[in-house]
Scaffold this motif. Structure first.
Motif, short mmCIF file in Angstrom:
data_model
loop_
_atom_site.label_atom_id
_atom_site.label_comp_id
_atom_site.label_asym_id
_atom_site.label_seq_id
_atom_site.Cartn_x
_atom_site.Cartn_y
_atom_site.Cartn_z
N VAL A 171 41.90 31.82 42.69
CA VAL A 171 42.27 33.13 43.25
C VAL A 171 43.05 33.90 42.19
O VAL A 171 44.00 33.38 41.61
CB VAL A 171 43.11 32.98 44.52
CG1 VAL A 171 43.48 34.36 45.08
CG2 VAL A 171 42.36 32.17 45.58
N GLY A 172 42.63 35.14 41.95
CA GLY A 172 43.31 36.00 40.98
C GLY A 172 43.99 37.18 41.66
O GLY A 172 43.43 37.78 42.57
N ASP A 173 45.20 37.50 41.19
CA ASP A 173 45.93 38.64 41.76
C ASP A 173 47.03 39.03 40.77
O ASP A 173 47.34 38.30 39.83
CB ASP A 173 46.55 38.27 43.11
CG ASP A 173 46.84 39.49 43.99
OD1 ASP A 173 46.09 39.70 44.96
OD2 ASP A 173 47.80 40.22 43.70
N LEU A 174 47.62 40.20 41.02
CA LEU A 174 48.75 40.69 40.23
C LEU A 174 50.09 40.34 40.86
O LEU A 174 51.14 40.57 40.27
CB LEU A 174 48.65 42.21 40.08
CG LEU A 174 47.39 42.75 39.40
CD1 LEU A 174 47.19 44.23 39.74
CD2 LEU A 174 47.44 42.55 37.91
N ASN A 175 50.05 39.80 42.08
CA ASN A 175 51.25 39.57 42.89
C ASN A 175 51.57 38.08 42.94
O ASN A 175 50.84 37.31 43.58
CB ASN A 175 51.00 40.12 44.30
CG ASN A 175 52.21 40.01 45.20
OD1 ASN A 175 53.03 39.12 45.06
ND2 ASN A 175 52.30 40.92 46.18
N VAL A 229 45.29 32.49 39.10
CA VAL A 229 45.51 33.16 37.82
C VAL A 229 46.28 34.44 38.08
O VAL A 229 45.95 35.21 38.99
CB VAL A 229 44.18 33.46 37.07
CG1 VAL A 229 43.53 32.17 36.62
CG2 VAL A 229 43.21 34.26 37.93
N ASN A 230 47.34 34.65 37.31
CA ASN A 230 48.18 35.84 37.46
C ASN A 230 47.66 36.91 36.49
O ASN A 230 47.87 36.83 35.28
CB ASN A 230 49.64 35.50 37.16
CG ASN A 230 50.57 36.65 37.50
OD1 ASN A 230 50.17 37.81 37.48
ND2 ASN A 230 51.82 36.33 37.80
N LEU A 231 47.01 37.91 37.04
CA LEU A 231 46.35 38.92 36.23
C LEU A 231 47.32 39.94 35.64
O LEU A 231 46.92 40.75 34.80
CB LEU A 231 45.29 39.63 37.06
CG LEU A 231 44.18 38.71 37.59
CD1 LEU A 231 43.35 39.43 38.63
CD2 LEU A 231 43.31 38.21 36.45
N SER A 232 48.58 39.89 36.06
CA SER A 232 49.58 40.78 35.45
C SER A 232 50.10 40.22 34.14
O SER A 232 50.76 40.94 33.38
CB SER A 232 50.74 41.01 36.42
OG SER A 232 51.50 39.83 36.59
#
Length: 415
Positions: free
Chosen positions: A225-229, A244-247
Motif C-alpha cells: 500500500v502506497g500513500d503520503l500519510n 511505501v511512503n510516497l512523501s
C-alpha cells in the motif's frame, strides 16, 4: 410525524446538521434534483430508519468544493437501515427488515440492470447512466446521512440481513457493504488479484484499505500500500500489508523492488482518484500521477482496477483540461504493456451478498481493516473535518444510537 435531521453541504469546506423533510415515496424538488425526476412516484420503495451511514471519501470531494455540488445537497450514499414503511408495490421486503442499501440506485428493469450492470442503470438519472444517493449530478436522490431516508426499487436492490441480532453484533462490518467493501473488492477483482498475486494499492484511505483487505481475501501473496500519510500507512501495516511512503521517495518502482526483489507487481489498484498528488518531499497536486505510476509498475499483460473517483467537472482543478476531467495519461505506455483497465462505479449488487456471508462467517474483518469509528449524527461536521485532516478512520454516523449501544468501545473521542 417524526422529525428528520440530516447532514447538508453548505459550501466549500462546510457541512451542517439540519432539519429536513421526513421522506415519503415521492422524489420531491430540492437541491440537485434533476427537473425530470421531480415528482417521481416510488411505490416500489421503502422508508428506512437509518441505523448507520458512513462518511465517504467521495463525499469529501464535494465538501472540499471540488465538484459542482449545489449548496443544500443532503449528503450520504452509504446506508444501512430498518424498514419502517413499504410502498404498495413492494412484495418481498417487509417492515422490520434490517437491510443494506447499495449506493448505486438501480431499477432492475433496464438493459443494464438485467445484464448485472447496476452501476449504470438507464432509468434513474436523466443526465447519464448511473445514480447514487446524495451525490452531485446523480439525479437528485436524497442522501442518507440522516435519520430517515427513502429508498426506491426495494425488492430488487435491498440486501436483507438474515438475523437482526447477529447483524447488530456485526454492524460495524456490515455497514461497509453499501459501498466501501464492494468497491475495494471490485478494485481487486478488476485488477485480476488471485492466489499468489503481488498487488500494489495506491492510497491508504478507507477504500484503499478495503481494497488491500480484499486482495488478501482473494489470496494475494504480498499487498503493498502506497500513500503520503504515515498514519494511514500504519493502519495498513496493522493487518499485514507492506507499505511505501510516497512523501519520502519519488521512485515507486525502486521502493517496490526493495520489497519484492523486482520493480513491478502483477496487479495494481487506484484508490485515490482525481485529487492525486505527485510523489516525493515537494509533492503537489498532479491528478494523473497515480494512473501513470501504476502503469509503470504493473507487469506487461497485467490489469489495473480503478475504483478511485474521476469526475467530469472539477472547478478546483489546477488547469482547464483537468476541470473537465481531461488528464495527461500515458495511454501509450498502457497500450505498449497490453494493460487491461476497469473504471467506473462499482456494481455493488454483484458482490454484496457474498461479502455479507464472509463477514457473518468471520472470514472478512473489514471494520478492523478500515478502523471503523462511530460518531453521533450531530458530530458529523467533526467527522468530516478530522477525516479531511487525514486520520486513519472510517467514520460511521449513528443517528439513533443503535450502533453505540451495540459497540460502545468504537465511539470516537473527539480531539
Amino acid at each position: 410525524m417524526a422529525g428528520n435531521r440530516a447532514v447538508v453541504y453548505k459550501g466549500a469546506g462546510r457541512v451542517a446538521v439540519e432539519s429536513i423533510a421526513y421522506p415519503d415515496l415521492v422524489l420531491h424538488d430540492g437541491p440537485g434534483v434533476n427537473p425530470l425526476n421531480v415528482g417521481r412516484k416510488c411505490e416500489h420503495g421503502v422508508i428506512l430508519k437509518v441505523v448507520s451511514t458512513n462518511i465517504c471519501g467521495s463525499d469529501q470531494h464535494m465538501v472540499r468544493g471540488r465538484t459542482t455540488a449545489p449548496e443544500g445537497l443532503v449528503l450520504g450514499h452509504e446506508i444501512t437501515g430498518e424498514v419502517i414503511e413499504v410502498g404498495r408495490d413492494v412484495e418481498f421486503i417487509k417492515q422490520g427488515d434490517l437491510v443494506s442499501v447499495p449506493f448505486n440506485i438501480a431499477c432492475g428493469r433496464c438493459r443494464s440492470c438485467k445484464e448485472g450492470d447496476t452501476h449504470i442503470c438507464l432509468n434513474v438519472n436523466p443526465d447519464r447512466p448511473g445514480s447514487a444517493y446524495g451525490y452531485v449530478d446523480m439525479g437528485g436522490w436524497v442522501g442518507g446521512q440522516s435519520e430517515y431516508v427513502m429508498v426506491p426499487y426495494a425488492d430488487f436492490q435491498l440486501l436483507k440481513f438474515p438475523d437482526k441480532d447477529q447483524a447488530l453484533e456485526k454492524i460495524l462490518d456490515l455497514t461497509m457493504l453499501s459501498d466501501i467493501f464492494p468497491t475495494g473488492y471490485h478494485g481487486a477483482v478488476s485488477a485480476g488479484v488471485t492466489t499468489g498475486s503481488t498487488v500494489y494499492v495506491a492510497g491508504a484511505g478507507p477504500v484503499g484499505l478495503a481494497a488491500a483487505h480484499s486482495a488478501q481475501l482473494l489470496g494475494a501473496s504480498v499487498v503493498i500500500v502506497g500513500d503520503l500519510n504515515p498514519v494511514r500507512l500504519e493502519q495498513a501495516r496493522s493487518f499485514g500489508c507492506e507499505t511505501v511512503n510516497l512523501s519520502e521517495h519519488d521512485d515507486l518502482g525502486e521502493m517496490i523492488e526493495q520489497i519484492l526483489g523486482v520493480p513491478e507487481v502483477d496487479c495494481a489498484i487506484d484508490c485515490v482518484g482525481f485529487e492525486a498528488h505527485g510523489h516525493g518531499k515537494q509533492h503537489t497536486e498532479a491528478p494523473a500521477t497515480v494512473l501513470n505510476s501504476i502503469m509503470e509498475i504493473t507487469r506487461a499483460g497485467g490489469r489495473l482496477g480503478i475504483p478511485g473517483l474521476y469526475v467530469t467537472g472539477d472547478p478546483g482543478a489546477k488547469d482547464e483540461d483537468a476541470k473537465v476531467g481531461s488528464l495527461r495519461i500515458r495511454i501509450g505506455l498502457g497500450w505498449a504493456k497490453a494493460h487491461h483497465f476497469v473504471t467506473g462505479q462499482t456494481p455493488v449488487m454483484h458482490y454484496h451478498r457474498q461479502l455479507m456471508n464472509a463477514i457473518l462467517s468471520g472470514r472478512a474483518q473489514i471494520a478492523k481493516a478500515v478502523n471503523a469509528t462511530v460518531v453521533d449524527l450531530s458530530d458529523a461536521p467533526v467527522g468530516y473535518s478530522d477525516f479531511d485532516k487525514g486520520v486513519a478512520r472510517k467514520f460511521v454516523l449513528d443517528p439513533h444510537g443503535l450502533v453505540r449501544k451495540a459497540h460502545p468501545g468504537s465511539v470516537y473521542v473527539k480531539s
